[in-house]
Design a protein around this motif. Structure first.
Motif, PDB file in Angstrom:
ATOM      1  N   LEU A 191       0.737  -1.297   0.072  1.00  0.00           N
ATOM      2  CA  LEU A 191       0.045  -0.136   0.187  1.00  0.00           C
ATOM      3  C   LEU A 191       0.841   1.338  -0.003  1.00  0.00           C
ATOM      4  N   LYS A 192       2.095   1.077   0.645  1.00  0.00           N
ATOM      5  CA  LYS A 192       2.823   2.173   0.742  1.00  0.00           C
ATOM      6  C   LYS A 192       4.298   1.720   1.202  1.00  0.00           C
ATOM      7  N   ARG A 193       5.247   2.601   0.712  1.00  0.00           N
ATOM      8  CA  ARG A 193       6.515   2.519   1.291  1.00  0.00           C
ATOM      9  C   ARG A 193       7.243   3.869   1.542  1.00  0.00           C
ATOM     10  N   PHE A 194       8.099   4.107   2.658  1.00  0.00           N
ATOM     11  CA  PHE A 194       8.744   5.185   2.632  1.00  0.00           C
ATOM     12  C   PHE A 194      10.067   4.973   3.413  1.00  0.00           C
ATOM     13  N   GLY A 195      11.132   5.807   3.258  1.00  0.00           N
ATOM     14  CA  GLY A 195      12.472   5.781   3.672  1.00  0.00           C
ATOM     15  C   GLY A 195      13.295   5.060   2.719  1.00  0.00           C
ATOM     16  N   ARG A 196      14.646   5.385   2.923  1.00  0.00           N
ATOM     17  CA  ARG A 196      15.693   4.848   2.055  1.00  0.00           C
ATOM     18  C   ARG A 196      16.942   4.793   2.921  1.00  0.00           C
TER      19      ARG A 196
END
Length: 324
Positions: A191-196
């Motif tokens: 549904l969603k992803r964030f950061g690296r």
């Protein structure tokens, strides 16, 4: 031998009392006595060590990494044994489940939903995925669902670690991709992803524990020695501010108690730091002597109904239980 009426009444009374005592003991160990007698009433209240959950023989825990609580049961990622261990709140063993028949997996993170489904991030023979089982440990499915995928080809999950369930969503820290992924528990879709990978705000180096409330997502950025807070859209908001004399070193597990305090387990310092949701440092515990002393702890779960804190005390091969 004949007994009179008075002797008969005394015998009946003694049997009743002995039976009652046995019933009370059983209830305390298995059913009752599962609530902390004293729990913190203010944010500066100090959690106190109560007892340990470990068991013996073939059911003895070995290097547990994570723990979760649902209802009257405590669920443990019994990592070195490759099992899911289920206990009562007081530590009586309910079941020890072998997760795979043809291999020994390494369970990492664990979370439960309101329907009693258990989500376990695991590693087996170099593959990483999330296994879904019911309350008895029976296999229900896995994320990603395509069993033909080979190591390194998984489109969503690289190295899933910490898990947190909320509102039909599974929040996953992925130490392979250095990010956070939000999956639908209905079908496992991303549904969603964030950061690296990185060191600035909003970036991670091997994120581990994760928790959420109505507004925020709290992520333990382990190798950056910090806790980052995001809104529900994955936008960075702020960092926790540890005490200058007691900085976080290798934080791992995280959980929120009934007072709104955030407990952060630090593996390197073998203790737990407690903050407000705004990130202000309050206190620490777990670095004492005797049963209280933790050794390389990792995961944490808080049962606010019972007022109990469960800590996966890895090196001590146990779950250490504290009052909330």
């Amino acid at each position: 031998m004949r007994i009179n009426k008075r002797q008969f009444i005394l015998i009946v009374l003694a049997v009743f009392l002995l039976g009652s005592a046995g019933l009370v003991t059983y209830a305390y160990v298995n059913l009752g006595g599962e609530y902390a007698k004293e729990r913190s009433k203010t944010v500066t209240g100090q959690p106190e060590y109560l007892y340990s959950i470990s068991t013996k023989g073939n059911a003895k825990l070995s290097k547990p990494l994570s723990v979760a609580v649902s209802g009257k049961n405590v669920y443990v990622a019994d990592s070195a044994n490759g099992k899911l261990a289920i206990f009562t709140r007081k530590g009586s063993l309910v079941n020890s489940v072998k997760l795979l028949k043809d291999a020994i997996p390494y369970p990492l993170g664990i979370a439960l939903d309101e329907r009693g489904r258990i989500y376990i991030s695991i590693e087996v023979k170099g593959f990483y995925y999330i296994m879904v089982v019911d309350g008895y440990g029976r296999f229900l499915g896995k994320f990603p669902g395509d069993s033909s995928l080979k190591a390194g080809d998984q489109p969503v999950l690289n190295h899933p670690m910490g898990l947190f369930y909320q509102d039909n969503k599974l929040y996953v820290t992925d130490t392979g991709d250095h990010d956070v992924k939000v999956l639908s528990t209905a079908d496992g879709k991303l549904l969603k992803r964030f950061g690296r990978a990185g060191y600035t705000n909003g970036e991670f180096m091997f994120p581990h524990g994760i928790a959420a409330d109505e507004k925020n997502i709290y992520v333990v950025d382990s190798n950056n020695s910090r806790v980052q807070v995001f809104d529900k859209n994955g936008k960075f908001k702020y960092l926790f501010k540890p005490d200058k004399k007691q900085p976080l070193v290798i934080p791992r597990g995280i959980a929120i108690d009934s007072l709104g305090r955030v407990h952060v387990v630090d593996l390197a310092q073998s203790k737990v730091f407690v903050f407000t949701k705004e990130g202000k440092y309050l206190l620490s515990y777990g670095a004492g002597r005797g049963g209280e002393a933790l050794a390389y702890p990792n995961g944490i779960a808080i049962d606010s109904e019972a007022g109990l804190i469960y800590i996966a005390d890895r090196q001590n091969d146990r779950i250490a239980v504290f009052s909330e």
